[in-house]
Design a protein around this motif. Structure first.
Motif, PDB file in Angstrom:
ATOM      1  N   LEU A   1       0.843  -1.207   0.000  1.00 41.58           N
ATOM      2  CA  LEU A   1       0.000   0.000   0.000  1.00 41.58           C
ATOM      3  C   LEU A   1       0.876   1.253   0.000  1.00 41.58           C
ATOM      4  O   LEU A   1       0.734   2.122   0.852  1.00 41.58           O
ATOM      5  CB  LEU A   1      -0.917  -0.007   1.221  1.00 41.58           C
ATOM      6  N   ARG A   2       1.777   1.370  -0.947  1.00 46.08           N
ATOM      7  CA  ARG A   2       2.749   2.459  -0.914  1.00 46.08           C
ATOM      8  C   ARG A   2       2.139   3.823  -1.186  1.00 46.08           C
ATOM      9  O   ARG A   2       2.581   4.805  -0.616  1.00 46.08           O
ATOM     10  CB  ARG A   2       3.907   2.187  -1.849  1.00 46.08           C
TER      11      ARG A   2
ATOM     12  N   ILE B   1       2.656   7.218   0.930  1.00 38.73           N
ATOM     13  CA  ILE B   1       3.284   8.410   0.333  1.00 38.73           C
ATOM     14  C   ILE B   1       2.414   9.635   0.577  1.00 38.73           C
ATOM     15  O   ILE B   1       2.910  10.698   0.983  1.00 38.73           O
ATOM     16  CB  ILE B   1       3.534   8.185  -1.169  1.00 38.73           C
ATOM     17  N   TYR B   2       1.103   9.524   0.346  1.00 38.14           N
ATOM     18  CA  TYR B   2       0.219  10.662   0.570  1.00 38.14           C
ATOM     19  C   TYR B   2       0.156  11.045   2.047  1.00 38.14           C
ATOM     20  O   TYR B   2       0.081  12.228   2.372  1.00 38.14           O
ATOM     21  CB  TYR B   2      -1.180  10.377   0.031  1.00 38.14           C
ATOM     22  N   LEU B   3       0.187  10.077   2.942  1.00 36.84           N
ATOM     23  CA  LEU B   3       0.199  10.381   4.371  1.00 36.84           C
ATOM     24  C   LEU B   3       1.476  11.109   4.765  1.00 36.84           C
ATOM     25  O   LEU B   3       1.431  12.090   5.508  1.00 36.84           O
ATOM     26  CB  LEU B   3       0.053   9.098   5.199  1.00 36.84           C
TER      27      LEU B   3
ATOM     28  N   LYS C   1       4.226  16.068   6.317  1.00 33.29           N
ATOM     29  CA  LYS C   1       5.278  17.039   6.050  1.00 33.29           C
ATOM     30  C   LYS C   1       4.678  18.427   5.791  1.00 33.29           C
ATOM     31  O   LYS C   1       5.233  19.427   6.258  1.00 33.29           O
ATOM     32  CB  LYS C   1       6.110  16.571   4.856  1.00 33.29           C
ATOM     33  N   GLY C   2       3.574  18.495   5.089  1.00 34.50           N
ATOM     34  CA  GLY C   2       2.921  19.778   4.848  1.00 34.50           C
ATOM     35  C   GLY C   2       2.400  20.417   6.120  1.00 34.50           C
ATOM     36  O   GLY C   2       2.425  21.637   6.269  1.00 34.50           O
ATOM     37  N   ARG C   3       1.927  19.597   7.051  1.00 37.41           N
ATOM     38  CA  ARG C   3       1.447  20.136   8.334  1.00 37.41           C
ATOM     39  C   ARG C   3       2.595  20.596   9.220  1.00 37.41           C
ATOM     40  O   ARG C   3       2.427  21.548   9.988  1.00 37.41           O
ATOM     41  CB  ARG C   3       0.647  19.066   9.073  1.00 37.41           C
ATOM     42  N   LEU C   4       3.749  19.943   9.124  1.00 41.70           N
ATOM     43  CA  LEU C   4       4.876  20.314   9.965  1.00 41.70           C
ATOM     44  C   LEU C   4       5.592  21.562   9.462  1.00 41.70           C
ATOM     45  O   LEU C   4       6.147  22.318  10.254  1.00 41.70           O
ATOM     46  CB  LEU C   4       5.875  19.145  10.064  1.00 41.70           C
TER      47      LEU C   4
END
Length: 82
Positions: free
Chosen positions: A65-66, A70-72, A77-80
């Motif tokens: 389930l790559r 990847i989306y997670l 990363k966008g939230r951090l």
């Protein structure tokens, strides 16, 4: 072979069979179902065989389930960064 490892192998076979079938939503519905079923299986493997084998089964599931992984990771990363 224990029941937990048999379930993990059946999960992997089911994931591969689902990947071979055509899908209109790029298999996202199948991925949600596999995640829902896979998390308890990982817990069961970890409970029966310890954290190392549980980690190995988790890595195997992440390799299947790559794209959800990847989306997670992109979302985290966008939230951090903000």
């Amino acid at each position: 072979m224990s029941l937990s490892l048999i379930l993990a192998c059946l999960w992997a076979i089911a994931a591969n069979v689902m990947a071979m079938m055509p899908s209109r939503d790029n298999h996202w519905t199948n991925a949600y179902g596999l995640i829902t079923v896979g998390i308890p299986i990982i817990g069961y493997v970890t409970w029966q065989h310890g954290p190392w084998l549980g980690f190995a089964v988790m890595l195997a599931g992440m390799s299947i389930l790559r794209w959800p992984v990847i989306y997670l990771s992109r979302w985290i990363k966008g939230r951090l960064i903000r």
